[in-house]
Scaffold this motif. Sequence first.
Motif, PDB file in Angstrom:
ATOM      1  N   LYS A  22       0.529  -0.869  -0.194  1.00 41.60           N
ATOM      2  CA  LYS A  22       0.115  -0.284  -0.191  1.00 41.60           C
ATOM      3  C   LYS A  22       0.807   1.281   0.118  1.00 41.60           C
ATOM      4  O   LYS A  22       0.740   1.958  -0.601  1.00 41.60           O
ATOM      5  CB  LYS A  22      -1.125  -0.079   0.863  1.00 41.60           C
ATOM      6  CG  LYS A  22      -1.937   1.017   1.495  1.00 41.60           C
ATOM      7  CD  LYS A  22      -2.388   1.935   0.879  1.00 41.60           C
ATOM      8  CE  LYS A  22      -3.330   2.611   0.866  1.00 41.60           C
ATOM      9  NZ  LYS A  22      -3.852   4.157  -0.507  1.00 41.60           N
ATOM     10  N   LEU A  23       2.415   1.160   1.256  1.00 39.65           N
ATOM     11  CA  LEU A  23       2.890   2.282   1.076  1.00 39.65           C
ATOM     12  C   LEU A  23       3.116   2.811  -0.540  1.00 39.65           C
ATOM     13  O   LEU A  23       4.403   4.248  -1.056  1.00 39.65           O
ATOM     14  CB  LEU A  23       3.486   2.065   1.445  1.00 39.65           C
ATOM     15  CG  LEU A  23       3.831   2.082   3.517  1.00 39.65           C
ATOM     16  CD1 LEU A  23       5.269   2.099   4.082  1.00 39.65           C
ATOM     17  CD2 LEU A  23       3.436   3.541   3.664  1.00 39.65           C
ATOM     18  N   LEU A  24       3.235   1.407  -1.070  1.00 36.13           N
ATOM     19  CA  LEU A  24       4.419   1.767  -2.999  1.00 36.13           C
ATOM     20  C   LEU A  24       3.384   2.517  -3.773  1.00 36.13           C
ATOM     21  O   LEU A  24       3.412   2.834  -4.571  1.00 36.13           O
ATOM     22  CB  LEU A  24       4.889   0.566  -3.124  1.00 36.13           C
ATOM     23  CG  LEU A  24       5.658  -0.304  -2.186  1.00 36.13           C
ATOM     24  CD1 LEU A  24       6.286  -1.967  -2.950  1.00 36.13           C
ATOM     25  CD2 LEU A  24       6.791   0.044  -2.749  1.00 36.13           C
ATOM     26  N   GLY A  80       0.166  -3.935  -7.896  1.00 38.22           N
ATOM     27  CA  GLY A  80       1.230  -4.890  -7.432  1.00 38.22           C
ATOM     28  C   GLY A  80       0.589  -5.493  -5.752  1.00 38.22           C
ATOM     29  O   GLY A  80      -0.490  -5.812  -5.934  1.00 38.22           O
ATOM     30  N   SER A  81       1.393  -6.995  -5.465  1.00 40.60           N
ATOM     31  CA  SER A  81       1.457  -7.528  -4.955  1.00 40.60           C
ATOM     32  C   SER A  81       3.162  -7.934  -3.348  1.00 40.60           C
ATOM     33  O   SER A  81       3.946  -7.607  -4.092  1.00 40.60           O
ATOM     34  CB  SER A  81       1.069  -8.778  -5.890  1.00 40.60           C
ATOM     35  OG  SER A  81       1.315 -10.097  -4.129  1.00 40.60           O
ATOM     36  N   PRO A  82       2.869  -8.660  -2.484  1.00 37.00           N
ATOM     37  CA  PRO A  82       3.744  -9.254  -1.827  1.00 37.00           C
ATOM     38  C   PRO A  82       4.546 -10.114  -2.445  1.00 37.00           C
ATOM     39  O   PRO A  82       3.436 -10.507  -3.260  1.00 37.00           O
ATOM     40  CB  PRO A  82       3.336  -9.272  -0.526  1.00 37.00           C
ATOM     41  CG  PRO A  82       2.181  -8.748  -0.080  1.00 37.00           C
ATOM     42  CD  PRO A  82       1.389  -8.181  -1.522  1.00 37.00           C
ATOM     43  N   THR A 117       6.376  -4.461  -6.280  1.00 38.06           N
ATOM     44  CA  THR A 117       6.101  -5.751  -4.843  1.00 38.06           C
ATOM     45  C   THR A 117       7.252  -5.454  -4.000  1.00 38.06           C
ATOM     46  O   THR A 117       7.590  -4.447  -3.871  1.00 38.06           O
ATOM     47  CB  THR A 117       7.105  -6.705  -5.015  1.00 38.06           C
ATOM     48  OG1 THR A 117       6.097  -7.737  -4.553  1.00 38.06           O
ATOM     49  CG2 THR A 117       7.962  -6.581  -6.139  1.00 38.06           C
ATOM     50  N   SER A 118       6.841  -6.360  -2.559  1.00 39.73           N
ATOM     51  CA  SER A 118       7.508  -5.907  -1.223  1.00 39.73           C
ATOM     52  C   SER A 118       8.244  -6.939  -1.250  1.00 39.73           C
ATOM     53  O   SER A 118       7.138  -7.881  -1.176  1.00 39.73           O
ATOM     54  CB  SER A 118       6.987  -5.122   0.007  1.00 39.73           C
ATOM     55  OG  SER A 118       5.758  -5.901   0.033  1.00 39.73           O
ATOM     56  N   SER A 119       8.749  -6.823  -0.185  1.00 37.23           N
ATOM     57  CA  SER A 119       9.328  -8.204   0.219  1.00 37.23           C
ATOM     58  C   SER A 119       9.668  -8.296   1.334  1.00 37.23           C
ATOM     59  O   SER A 119      10.309  -7.204   1.890  1.00 37.23           O
ATOM     60  CB  SER A 119      10.320  -9.131  -0.948  1.00 37.23           C
ATOM     61  OG  SER A 119      11.339  -8.175  -1.053  1.00 37.23           O
ATOM     62  N   SER A 120      10.316  -9.042   2.214  1.00 40.61           N
ATOM     63  CA  SER A 120      10.775  -8.736   3.828  1.00 40.61           C
ATOM     64  C   SER A 120      12.499  -8.949   4.042  1.00 40.61           C
ATOM     65  O   SER A 120      12.846  -8.366   5.058  1.00 40.61           O
ATOM     66  CB  SER A 120      10.208 -10.084   5.234  1.00 40.61           C
ATOM     67  OG  SER A 120      10.666 -11.363   4.343  1.00 40.61           O
ATOM     68  N   SER A 121      12.990  -9.479   3.282  1.00 44.03           N
ATOM     69  CA  SER A 121      14.356  -8.943   2.705  1.00 44.03           C
ATOM     70  C   SER A 121      15.109  -9.157   1.714  1.00 44.03           C
ATOM     71  O   SER A 121      14.077  -8.834   0.276  1.00 44.03           O
ATOM     72  CB  SER A 121      14.909 -11.060   2.940  1.00 44.03           C
ATOM     73  OG  SER A 121      14.630 -11.771   2.449  1.00 44.03           O
ATOM     74  N   LEU A 122      16.196  -8.699   1.339  1.00 40.48           N
ATOM     75  CA  LEU A 122      16.069  -8.097  -0.403  1.00 40.48           C
ATOM     76  C   LEU A 122      16.525  -8.965  -0.582  1.00 40.48           C
ATOM     77  O   LEU A 122      16.525  -8.507  -2.088  1.00 40.48           O
ATOM     78  CB  LEU A 122      18.186  -7.850   0.313  1.00 40.48           C
ATOM     79  CG  LEU A 122      18.704  -6.822  -0.915  1.00 40.48           C
ATOM     80  CD1 LEU A 122      17.423  -5.302  -0.959  1.00 40.48           C
ATOM     81  CD2 LEU A 122      20.121  -6.149  -0.311  1.00 40.48           C
ATOM     82  N   GLY A 161      13.748  -1.189  -5.763  1.00 41.96           N
ATOM     83  CA  GLY A 161      13.425  -0.662  -6.590  1.00 41.96           C
ATOM     84  C   GLY A 161      15.056  -1.811  -8.205  1.00 41.96           C
ATOM     85  O   GLY A 161      15.757  -1.777  -7.593  1.00 41.96           O
ATOM     86  N   THR A 162      13.766  -2.000  -9.116  1.00 41.77           N
ATOM     87  CA  THR A 162      14.231  -2.509 -10.515  1.00 41.77           C
ATOM     88  C   THR A 162      13.737  -2.295 -11.678  1.00 41.77           C
ATOM     89  O   THR A 162      13.212  -1.149 -11.722  1.00 41.77           O
ATOM     90  CB  THR A 162      13.837  -4.456 -10.108  1.00 41.77           C
ATOM     91  OG1 THR A 162      12.626  -4.331 -10.544  1.00 41.77           O
ATOM     92  CG2 THR A 162      14.072  -4.921  -8.361  1.00 41.77           C
ATOM     93  N   PRO A 163      14.744  -2.797 -13.065  1.00 38.05           N
ATOM     94  CA  PRO A 163      14.937  -2.300 -13.732  1.00 38.05           C
ATOM     95  C   PRO A 163      12.688  -3.013 -14.373  1.00 38.05           C
ATOM     96  O   PRO A 163      12.246  -2.464 -14.951  1.00 38.05           O
ATOM     97  CB  PRO A 163      15.350  -3.093 -15.102  1.00 38.05           C
ATOM     98  CG  PRO A 163      15.923  -3.617 -13.729  1.00 38.05           C
ATOM     99  CD  PRO A 163      15.583  -3.764 -12.659  1.00 38.05           C
ATOM    100  N   TYR A 164      12.876  -4.423 -13.130  1.00 39.56           N
ATOM    101  CA  TYR A 164      11.278  -4.897 -13.881  1.00 39.56           C
ATOM    102  C   TYR A 164       9.908  -4.287 -13.043  1.00 39.56           C
ATOM    103  O   TYR A 164       8.776  -4.289 -13.791  1.00 39.56           O
ATOM    104  CB  TYR A 164      11.036  -6.350 -13.293  1.00 39.56           C
ATOM    105  CG  TYR A 164      12.956  -7.262 -13.965  1.00 39.56           C
ATOM    106  CD1 TYR A 164      12.414  -7.665 -14.968  1.00 39.56           C
ATOM    107  CD2 TYR A 164      13.748  -7.215 -13.287  1.00 39.56           C
ATOM    108  CE1 TYR A 164      13.314  -8.111 -15.737  1.00 39.56           C
ATOM    109  CE2 TYR A 164      14.922  -8.022 -13.464  1.00 39.56           C
ATOM    110  CZ  TYR A 164      14.923  -8.493 -14.632  1.00 39.56           C
ATOM    111  OH  TYR A 164      16.329  -8.896 -15.410  1.00 39.56           O
ATOM    112  N   GLY A 165      10.289  -2.907 -12.270  1.00 40.37           N
ATOM    113  CA  GLY A 165       9.326  -2.432 -11.370  1.00 40.37           C
ATOM    114  C   GLY A 165       9.445  -2.266 -10.410  1.00 40.37           C
ATOM    115  O   GLY A 165      11.075  -2.012  -9.520  1.00 40.37           O
ATOM    116  N   SER A 166       9.254  -1.507  -9.800  1.00 38.46           N
ATOM    117  CA  SER A 166       9.091  -0.335  -8.199  1.00 38.46           C
ATOM    118  C   SER A 166       9.062  -1.503  -7.303  1.00 38.46           C
ATOM    119  O   SER A 166       7.956  -2.642  -7.319  1.00 38.46           O
ATOM    120  CB  SER A 166       7.971   0.570  -7.717  1.00 38.46           C
ATOM    121  OG  SER A 166       7.736   1.573  -8.981  1.00 38.46           O
ATOM    122  N   SER A 167       9.766  -1.390  -5.602  1.00 38.27           N
ATOM    123  CA  SER A 167       9.699  -2.272  -5.141  1.00 38.27           C
ATOM    124  C   SER A 167      10.448  -2.623  -3.788  1.00 38.27           C
ATOM    125  O   SER A 167      11.006  -0.813  -3.821  1.00 38.27           O
ATOM    126  CB  SER A 167      10.886  -3.535  -5.635  1.00 38.27           C
ATOM    127  OG  SER A 167      12.317  -3.177  -5.650  1.00 38.27           O
TER     128      SER A 167
END
Length: 200
Positions: A22-24, A80-82, A117-122, A161-167
């Motif tokens: 949601k922040l993204l 967007g999705s986790p 997307t977002s994830s809990s680790s790098l 942050g990736t070239p595939y999309g925001s993260s």
Amino acid sequence: MTNNTDNVYILVLYYSRHGHVKLLADQIALGIESAGLEARLRTVPAISAVCEATEAEIPDKGDIYCSAEDLAQCSGLLMGSPTRFGNMAAPLKYFIDGTANLWLSGQLIDKPAGVFTSSSSLHGGQESTLLSMMLPLLHQGMVIAGVPYSETALTSTHSGGTPYGSSHVENNCLSSEEIQICRSHGRRIAMLASKLRTEF
């Protein structure tokens, strides 16, 4: 952010279990609006493999649930999705799996789309999740657009942050680079939508 269905708008469709996606979505919406288009934020309900939808038809708070019409009438899409084991979350996939009628009618063909997307680790599967979300959009005939390296935050970020999309790598807040990438991504999809509408 208005809800006038006569307006040209970019749909920001997301699922966010703990609020990180949601922040993204909120930052992407600001990028869209900086390009002069409406950002229409929509989410999807949680599901259960036993009884499918598990929440009320209207959420108690936050953005409302996406309808088929919201998706069909958009001029562009950011989805967007986790990460869920390197894939999109089941609630979002369940919604997308139910859009075969849009595929049959071709209503999303030639509209620009991006993913986040977002994830809990790098190294939590961000890029494979972004790629997994692109697949149904390609089947729908959408024009996929990521984040080009002209966005300088891509080369300076130490989190998402990736070239595939925001993260986003999940913590208490988005980094300045993540915010910059989100806004750039939203702005790019909005600008492409405006250009493609004049072409087709």
